[in-house]
Write a protein that holds these residues in place. Structure first.
Motif, PDB file in Angstrom:
ATOM      1  N   UNK A 137      -7.983   5.273  11.351  1.00  9.15           N
ATOM      2  CA  UNK A 137      -9.281   4.609  11.423  1.00  9.15           C
ATOM      3  C   UNK A 137      -8.990   3.141  11.713  1.00  9.15           C
ATOM      4  N   UNK A 138      -9.376   2.692  12.897  1.00  7.17           N
ATOM      5  CA  UNK A 138      -9.037   1.330  13.310  1.00  7.17           C
ATOM      6  C   UNK A 138      -9.874   0.307  12.566  1.00  7.17           C
ATOM      7  N   UNK A 139      -9.489  -0.943  12.702  1.00  7.60           N
ATOM      8  CA  UNK A 139     -10.313  -2.033  12.202  1.00  7.60           C
ATOM      9  C   UNK A 139     -11.446  -2.296  13.200  1.00  7.60           C
ATOM     10  N   UNK A 140     -12.268  -3.258  12.889  1.00  9.26           N
ATOM     11  CA  UNK A 140     -13.375  -3.607  13.775  1.00  9.26           C
ATOM     12  C   UNK A 140     -13.545  -5.117  13.788  1.00  9.26           C
ATOM     13  N   UNK A 141     -14.299  -5.611  14.769  1.00  3.58           N
ATOM     14  CA  UNK A 141     -14.581  -7.036  14.865  1.00  3.58           C
ATOM     15  C   UNK A 141     -13.848  -7.675  16.033  1.00  3.58           C
ATOM     16  N   UNK A 142     -14.508  -8.577  16.706  1.00  6.31           N
ATOM     17  CA  UNK A 142     -13.888  -9.258  17.845  1.00  6.31           C
ATOM     18  C   UNK A 142     -12.637 -10.010  17.389  1.00  6.31           C
ATOM     19  N   UNK A 143     -11.606  -9.946  18.224  1.00  6.20           N
ATOM     20  CA  UNK A 143     -10.365 -10.647  17.925  1.00  6.20           C
ATOM     21  C   UNK A 143      -9.437  -9.922  16.978  1.00  6.20           C
ATOM     22  N   UNK A 144      -9.865  -8.773  16.428  1.00  5.64           N
ATOM     23  CA  UNK A 144      -9.068  -8.027  15.455  1.00  5.64           C
ATOM     24  C   UNK A 144      -8.433  -6.829  16.164  1.00  5.64           C
ATOM     25  N   UNK A 190       5.949   1.221  14.213  1.00  5.57           N
ATOM     26  CA  UNK A 190       5.292   0.106  13.564  1.00  5.57           C
ATOM     27  C   UNK A 190       3.784   0.351  13.476  1.00  5.57           C
ATOM     28  N   UNK A 191       3.218  -0.007  12.325  1.00  8.09           N
ATOM     29  CA  UNK A 191       1.788   0.001  12.097  1.00  8.09           C
ATOM     30  C   UNK A 191       1.371  -1.453  11.909  1.00  8.09           C
ATOM     31  N   UNK A 192       0.348  -1.898  12.601  1.00  6.35           N
ATOM     32  CA  UNK A 192       0.032  -3.326  12.528  1.00  6.35           C
ATOM     33  C   UNK A 192      -1.465  -3.595  12.564  1.00  6.35           C
ATOM     34  N   UNK A 193      -1.830  -4.689  11.932  1.00  8.03           N
ATOM     35  CA  UNK A 193      -3.176  -5.251  12.013  1.00  8.03           C
ATOM     36  C   UNK A 193      -2.986  -6.748  12.165  1.00  8.03           C
ATOM     37  N   UNK A 194      -3.457  -7.325  13.284  1.00 12.62           N
ATOM     38  CA  UNK A 194      -3.127  -8.722  13.572  1.00 12.62           C
ATOM     39  C   UNK A 194      -4.285  -9.452  14.240  1.00 12.62           C
ATOM     40  N   UNK A 195      -4.317 -10.785  14.084  1.00 14.19           N
ATOM     41  CA  UNK A 195      -5.432 -11.596  14.594  1.00 14.19           C
ATOM     42  C   UNK A 195      -5.198 -12.062  16.027  1.00 14.19           C
ATOM     43  N   UNK A 196      -5.372 -11.163  16.989  1.00 12.94           N
ATOM     44  CA  UNK A 196      -5.196 -11.561  18.395  1.00 12.94           C
ATOM     45  C   UNK A 196      -6.192 -12.641  18.797  1.00 12.94           C
ATOM     46  N   UNK A 197      -7.337 -12.673  18.115  1.00 14.64           N
ATOM     47  CA  UNK A 197      -8.357 -13.680  18.415  1.00 14.64           C
ATOM     48  C   UNK A 197      -8.238 -14.942  17.595  1.00 14.64           C
ATOM     49  N   UNK A 198      -7.068 -15.177  17.031  1.00 15.58           N
ATOM     50  CA  UNK A 198      -6.839 -16.416  16.278  1.00 15.58           C
ATOM     51  C   UNK A 198      -6.965 -17.609  17.220  1.00 15.58           C
ATOM     52  N   UNK A 199      -7.609 -18.675  16.773  1.00 14.79           N
ATOM     53  CA  UNK A 199      -7.914 -19.815  17.649  1.00 14.79           C
ATOM     54  C   UNK A 199      -6.667 -20.437  18.263  1.00 14.79           C
ATOM     55  N   UNK A 200      -5.526 -20.331  17.584  1.00 13.51           N
ATOM     56  CA  UNK A 200      -4.295 -20.946  18.078  1.00 13.51           C
ATOM     57  C   UNK A 200      -3.588 -20.104  19.141  1.00 13.51           C
ATOM     58  N   UNK A 201      -4.050 -18.883  19.384  1.00 19.16           N
ATOM     59  CA  UNK A 201      -3.421 -18.025  20.380  1.00 19.16           C
ATOM     60  C   UNK A 201      -3.802 -18.447  21.793  1.00 19.16           C
ATOM     61  N   UNK A 202      -3.069 -17.920  22.775  1.00 20.57           N
ATOM     62  CA  UNK A 202      -3.366 -18.210  24.171  1.00 20.57           C
ATOM     63  C   UNK A 202      -4.756 -17.677  24.517  1.00 20.57           C
ATOM     64  N   UNK A 203      -5.451 -18.386  25.397  1.00 18.22           N
ATOM     65  CA  UNK A 203      -6.822 -18.003  25.731  1.00 18.22           C
ATOM     66  C   UNK A 203      -6.894 -16.606  26.323  1.00 18.22           C
ATOM     67  N   UNK A 204      -5.871 -16.234  27.110  1.00 17.06           N
ATOM     68  CA  UNK A 204      -5.865 -14.897  27.683  1.00 17.06           C
ATOM     69  C   UNK A 204      -5.815 -13.809  26.630  1.00 17.06           C
ATOM     70  N   UNK A 205      -5.042 -14.053  25.566  1.00 16.70           N
ATOM     71  CA  UNK A 205      -4.956 -13.094  24.463  1.00 16.70           C
ATOM     72  C   UNK A 205      -6.287 -13.006  23.728  1.00 16.70           C
ATOM     73  N   UNK A 206      -6.908 -14.149  23.497  1.00 11.60           N
ATOM     74  CA  UNK A 206      -8.203 -14.182  22.811  1.00 11.60           C
ATOM     75  C   UNK A 206      -9.256 -13.432  23.626  1.00 11.60           C
ATOM     76  N   UNK A 207      -9.268 -13.658  24.946  1.00 14.95           N
ATOM     77  CA  UNK A 207     -10.238 -12.972  25.807  1.00 14.95           C
ATOM     78  C   UNK A 207     -10.026 -11.466  25.791  1.00 14.95           C
ATOM     79  N   UNK A 208      -8.759 -11.043  25.872  1.00 12.35           N
ATOM     80  CA  UNK A 208      -8.451  -9.609  25.829  1.00 12.35           C
ATOM     81  C   UNK A 208      -8.925  -8.989  24.526  1.00 12.35           C
ATOM     82  N   UNK A 209      -8.813  -9.753  23.426  1.00 21.68           N
ATOM     83  CA  UNK A 209      -9.183  -9.236  22.107  1.00 21.68           C
ATOM     84  C   UNK A 209     -10.682  -9.305  21.839  1.00 21.68           C
TER      85      UNK A 209
END
Length: 416
Positions: free
Chosen positions: A140-147, A262-281
């Motif tokens: 069951x995945x997480x939800x929310x933009x950037x997650x 690996x099992x992971x949950x990570x903040x791809x939409x973190x403000x400090x990340x590259x804009x391309x990563x944030x947009x993808x997330x």
């Protein structure tokens, strides 16, 4: 006397600066002997030499420890006793099936990955590696933009096969693969800034319903000839090795080296990340969303996790305990199955001076465990100096024995 005092103080200050700024590493810059292991672009000892240590960028091939050969397993979670915090794991896969960072939780026999407000989430990695095989899990995945939730096979030289769930798109799961971390970005998407997938290696698979509220079964079947991604028992995508041939590089750019799950949950939409990563997330994370307010964290849940290991490629050695690298090409032909030890005595050691490892805990686990001291060795171990531990010291902190030696020397010179 004052000159000597200033020199000693300068050396001590320099040591503090060096400890706060560990060396970096890349394919063009190997680690120094004092901190010989490269992990995620940083050099160090101890944990840097275990899972994720990249032999291509380390001081030498044997700076990284050998990795435990995988076993066919179905994993259960009555508690977290079979998981070790990554800062304490020393390579004994008999004692720990998993190593983790972050704050995993358990409920109803399942593992829940959490990501509290402003954190970097949770990462859980298997301590055994597989060299071709099948992994599967109910998710069951997480939800929310950037997650972003991940279910991944990752090798030490950055071969990768994955499922990823972007929290702003709960009707699909994304699949991807990488050879040694090489990306192939689509020029048209870069120009328009509409990143449908991160690169041409990616593909999006539809699910029958919401990936957050409903369980789905995901499977990666990895062989030397092809990779198949399945959802709920149906193969949704197939990648053949022959389709990855790069004539310019004269090689197949196909995942081909031993990998851990690996099992992971990570903040791809973190403000400090590259804009391309944030947009993808799907945009920046909302750290005040309902999941944060109601539960204190974003979460993803995994159940019925299985690992099935296939036979290693022909001619890859007659060992059965661990995987080691023979050269820095990072190819299938670079890997040997050995009987070498995988356990470090403590965080101050490296693959260059492993000693006998944790013999008391590994000797009772059987020779197939992939850890503990071995009676035979197929690769030499160079170096005998015990390196100063970096990993156990906070940023800017010089190891205690360094300070003590400096103070004793300084005091003795002053009183003389």
């Amino acid at each position: 006397m004052h000159v000597i005092l200033y020199i000693l103080l300068g050396l001590m200050a320099g040591s503090a600066l060096a400890a706060s700024d560990p060396p970096s590493c890349s394919t063009s810059k190997s680690c120094p002997k004092e901190y010989p292991c490269c992990s995620e672009g940083t050099c160090g000892t101890g944990t840097y030499c275990l899972g994720g240590c990249d032999p291509r960028m380390s001081y030498s091939l044997d700076a990284c420890t050998p990795k435990a050969v995988g076993q066919n397993r179905t994993f259960s979670w009555p508690n977290l006793d079979n998981a070790a915090l990554n800062t304490k794991y020393l390579g004994n896969a008999s004692e720990s099936d998993w190593e983790y960072s972050g704050s995993p939780k358990l409920k109803d026999g399942n593992i829940i990955l959490t990501m509290p407000k402003n954190s970097v989430g949770t990462l859980v990695s298997s301590t055994h590696y597989m060299w071709y095989g099948k992994i599967a899990a109910d998710v069951k995945s997480s939800r929310g933009k950037g997650v972003v939730t991940g279910f991944i096979l990752m090798s030490d030289v950055k071969d990768e096969i994955d499922f990823e769930w972007v929290g702003s798109d709960l009707e699909n799961v994304q699949t991807n693969f990488y050879f040694q971390g090489i990306t192939n970005y689509r020029i048209d998407e870069i120009l328009t800034a509409h990143l449908k997938f991160p690169d041409t290696n990616g593909d999006k698979l539809s699910t029958s319903d919401n990936t957050y509220s409903s369980w789905h079964h995901y499977e990666i079947n990895w062989t030397p000839q092809a990779i198949k991604w399945s959802v709920d028992g149906t193969v949704k995508r197939t990648l053949t090795k022959k389709s990855t041939w790069n004539a310019t590089a004269n090689r197949y750019e196909y995942p081909q080296t031993p990998s851990r799950m690996q099992l992971s949950l990570w903040p791809a939409g973190r403000a400090s990340n590259a804009q391309g990563t944030i947009d993808w997330a799907g945009g920046e994370i909302d750290w005040n969303a309902a999941d944060i307010r109601d539960h204190g964290y974003y979460s993803a849940t995994f159940a019925n996790i299985t690992m099935e290991c296939y036979e290693p490629p022909a001619g890859s050695g007659d060992g059965h305990r661990s995987y080691a690298y023979l050269d820095k090409k990072g190819l299938e032909s670079s890997v040997l199955v050995t009987n070498n030890n995988t356990v470090l005595p403590d965080m101050g050691h490296t693959g260059l001076n492993m000693g006998t490892g944790n013999s008391s805990s590994s000797s009772s686990s059987g020779s197939d465990s992939g850890d503990g001291p071995s009676t035979t060795s197929t690769s030499s171990k160079s170096g005998s100096t015990e390196f100063v531990q970096y990993a156990n010291n906070a940023p800017g902190q010089v190891p205690q024995n360094v300070w003590l030696a400096a103070v004793v020397l300084l005091f003795s010179m002053i009183i003389s």
